[in-house]
Motif scaffolding. Structure first.
Motif, PDB file in Angstrom:
ATOM      1  N   GLY A  94      53.858  32.875  72.272  1.00 15.46           N
ATOM      2  CA  GLY A  94      53.758  34.205  72.830  1.00 15.46           C
ATOM      3  C   GLY A  94      55.576  33.760  73.604  1.00 15.46           C
ATOM      4  O   GLY A  94      55.514  35.646  73.487  1.00 15.46           O
ATOM      5  N   PRO A  95      56.412  33.835  74.767  1.00 11.50           N
ATOM      6  CA  PRO A  95      57.016  34.258  74.475  1.00 11.50           C
ATOM      7  C   PRO A  95      58.114  34.509  73.363  1.00 11.50           C
ATOM      8  O   PRO A  95      58.821  35.209  73.202  1.00 11.50           O
ATOM      9  N   ASP A  96      57.745  34.391  71.999  1.00 10.62           N
ATOM     10  CA  ASP A  96      58.726  34.514  70.961  1.00 10.62           C
ATOM     11  C   ASP A  96      58.122  35.674  70.317  1.00 10.62           C
ATOM     12  O   ASP A  96      59.073  37.149  69.985  1.00 10.62           O
ATOM     13  N   LEU A  97      56.824  35.958  70.684  1.00 11.88           N
ATOM     14  CA  LEU A  97      55.940  36.919  70.177  1.00 11.88           C
ATOM     15  C   LEU A  97      56.797  38.577  71.005  1.00 11.88           C
ATOM     16  O   LEU A  97      57.559  38.953  70.301  1.00 11.88           O
ATOM     17  N   LEU A  98      56.953  37.869  72.253  1.00  8.86           N
ATOM     18  CA  LEU A  98      57.133  38.990  73.080  1.00  8.86           C
ATOM     19  C   LEU A  98      58.653  39.547  72.746  1.00  8.86           C
ATOM     20  O   LEU A  98      59.382  40.950  72.207  1.00  8.86           O
ATOM     21  N   ARG A  99      59.348  38.930  72.428  1.00 10.86           N
ATOM     22  CA  ARG A  99      60.738  38.714  72.776  1.00 10.86           C
ATOM     23  C   ARG A  99      61.284  39.754  71.088  1.00 10.86           C
ATOM     24  O   ARG A  99      62.123  40.601  70.737  1.00 10.86           O
ATOM     25  N   ALA A 100      60.359  39.442  70.252  1.00 14.43           N
ATOM     26  CA  ALA A 100      60.520  39.825  69.229  1.00 14.43           C
ATOM     27  C   ALA A 100      60.396  42.035  68.740  1.00 14.43           C
ATOM     28  O   ALA A 100      59.840  41.994  68.056  1.00 14.43           O
ATOM     29  N   ALA A 101      59.108  41.775  70.261  1.00  9.84           N
ATOM     30  CA  ALA A 101      58.710  42.746  69.717  1.00  9.84           C
ATOM     31  C   ALA A 101      58.683  44.196  70.440  1.00  9.84           C
ATOM     32  O   ALA A 101      60.038  43.812  71.317  1.00  9.84           O
ATOM     33  N   ASP A 102      59.337  45.180  70.016  1.00  8.05           N
ATOM     34  CA  ASP A 102      59.542  46.730  70.592  1.00  8.05           C
ATOM     35  C   ASP A 102      59.206  46.901  71.625  1.00  8.05           C
ATOM     36  O   ASP A 102      59.359  47.442  73.057  1.00  8.05           O
TER      37      ASP A 102
END
Length: 401
Positions: free
Chosen positions: A272-280
């Motif tokens: 989840g942390p990586d997905l959120l950091r990747a998102a706009d």
């Protein structure tokens, strides 16, 4: 165990009771508390209704767990009696000092059996209850009630039965682990999760359920495409129904709306942390929530949030200050808001920065744990808990709001 925390002698046995084998917001709180109790030097034990992501995490953490028969408890008749008897036998053998149940319905089903332990019980409300649900759940008096938001505290206080009229009801707002969820290099995060480097990315981290609003997001994507705004949308989460019926509905809608080239269904993810950091932008057009952890996690990661103006979300988002609030049944309005944020970097940065500052100052996991420890201490008897935790019982501690 952290070296700064002396091992209690003897350790306390504290049980967390989860409502699902999946890891939603309430389950994550229970799992994190189990690990925290273990790190304090106590004995953690977790009740789970079946194997799945929750038990896999417990195995990784080397925390013991027990499978209780939730389906049988709900069925009535002989099956219910047998399941309750098995739960009662387990609690008599394991002899917990404290039981924390993370769902009021589960508390209502299990409380007759849990009373065999003779230990204080805490029931945790993580989503808006009806008045009947409150009265039914609290017909067996707990030692304390925890709610994840002030709004839910008000609902519980207004509806609880006379037998529980003097039970403490404490609002401990959900919080985020800032060591895991924090801003980072978006380009590096996109490369890590496999996202396109040059296309806006929208994400939802929510179990697949009608009230979460995945259909609203799909319809908003169709409006965006009709306006010539190309984005990718990733949905992480599993079907809460278990049979996959709603997941099938979502896949069919994706195809019918012509979105198969820009939508990905990720299933359960532990990154989840990586997905959120990747998102706009993070989206949650839900119709009802307690106080969603996913919103706080997105804000802590420096990701813009657009959600519905329902009590649980509006408690942590001020419209156009720390996020945007749009009704859950307005896909065209979501499309307009997404397009506007993508076209306005200055506005987006202002909102992103304000949200990050609020989360860091008000919703840290350390502050949350201090409040939970205060509730545990009250339920157990302050002096006993403080001595077991290696603290001076005469030293004052902060009280929860």
């Amino acid at each position: 165990m952290p070296p700064s925390i002396p091992a209690p002698d003897p350790p306390l046995r504290i049980h967390q009771v989860l409502a699902s084998h999946l890891i939603g917001g309430a389950g994550l709180v229970g799992l994190n508390l189990a690990a925290h109790v273990r790190d304090l030097g106590h004995q953690s034990h977790v009740w789970v209704p079946g194997p799945g992501p929750a038990t896999a995490q417990l195995d990784r953490e080397a925390i013991s767990w027990y499978r209780y028969r939730l389906d049988a408890l709900k069925s009535g008749g002989v099956s219910q009696a047998l399941a309750a008897g098995a739960a009662g036998a387990h609690v008599r053998l394991s002899r917990p000092h404290l039981v924390h149940v993370h769902n009021p319905t589960i508390y209502g089903l299990l409380s007759p059996a849990l009373r065999f332990a003779g230990a204080p019980m805490i029931v945790h409300f993580q989503i808006d209850p009806t008045a009947d649900e409150v009265r039914w759940a609290l017909r067996h008096r707990p030692a304390a009630v925890i709610t994840c938001s002030r709004h839910i505290r008000s609902l519980v206080e207004a509806s609880r039965p006379p037998a529980a009229s003097d039970v403490p009801v404490v609002a401990v707002q959900n919080a985020v682990d800032l060591r895991r969820f924090h801003p980072g290099d978006r380009a590096a995060a996109r490369q890590l999760v496999g996202a396109a480097p040059d296309r806006p990315l929208l994400v939802m981290l929510a179990n697949l359920a009608p009230h979460k609003g995945q259909l609203t997001v799909l319809r908003a994507l169709r409006h965006l495409r009709d306006r010539g705004v190309d984005v990718d949308a990733w949905f992480a989460g599993e079907d809460r129904g278990g049979a996959g019926a709603f997941a099938a509905t979502l896949h069919q809608a994706t195809s019918e709306l012509g979105l198969t080239d820009c939508v990905r269904w990720l299933g359960f993810r532990d990154d989840g942390p990586d997905l959120l950091r990747a998102a706009d932008i993070f989206l949650l057009p839900s119709t009802h929530e307690g106080l969603p952890l996913s919103v706080l996690e997105a804000q802590a990661s420096g990701t813009l949030v657009i959600g519905a103006p329902i009590p649980g979300i509006a408690e942590v988002i001020e419209d156009d200050v720390t996020g945007l609030l749009i009704p859950p049944d307005a896909p065209e309005a979501y499309a307009e808001a997404i397009a506007a944020l993508l076209a306005s970097p200055d506005r987006s940065e202002r909102i992103r920065r304000a949200a990050l500052d609020i989360v860091r100052s008000h919703y840290s996991w350390d502050h949350y744990l201090e409040q939970i420890r205060s509730v545990y201490g009250t339920a157990l008897g302050r002096a006993n808990w403080d001595r077991a935790a290696g603290r001076d019982p005469d030293q004052p501690t902060s009280a929860p709001a």
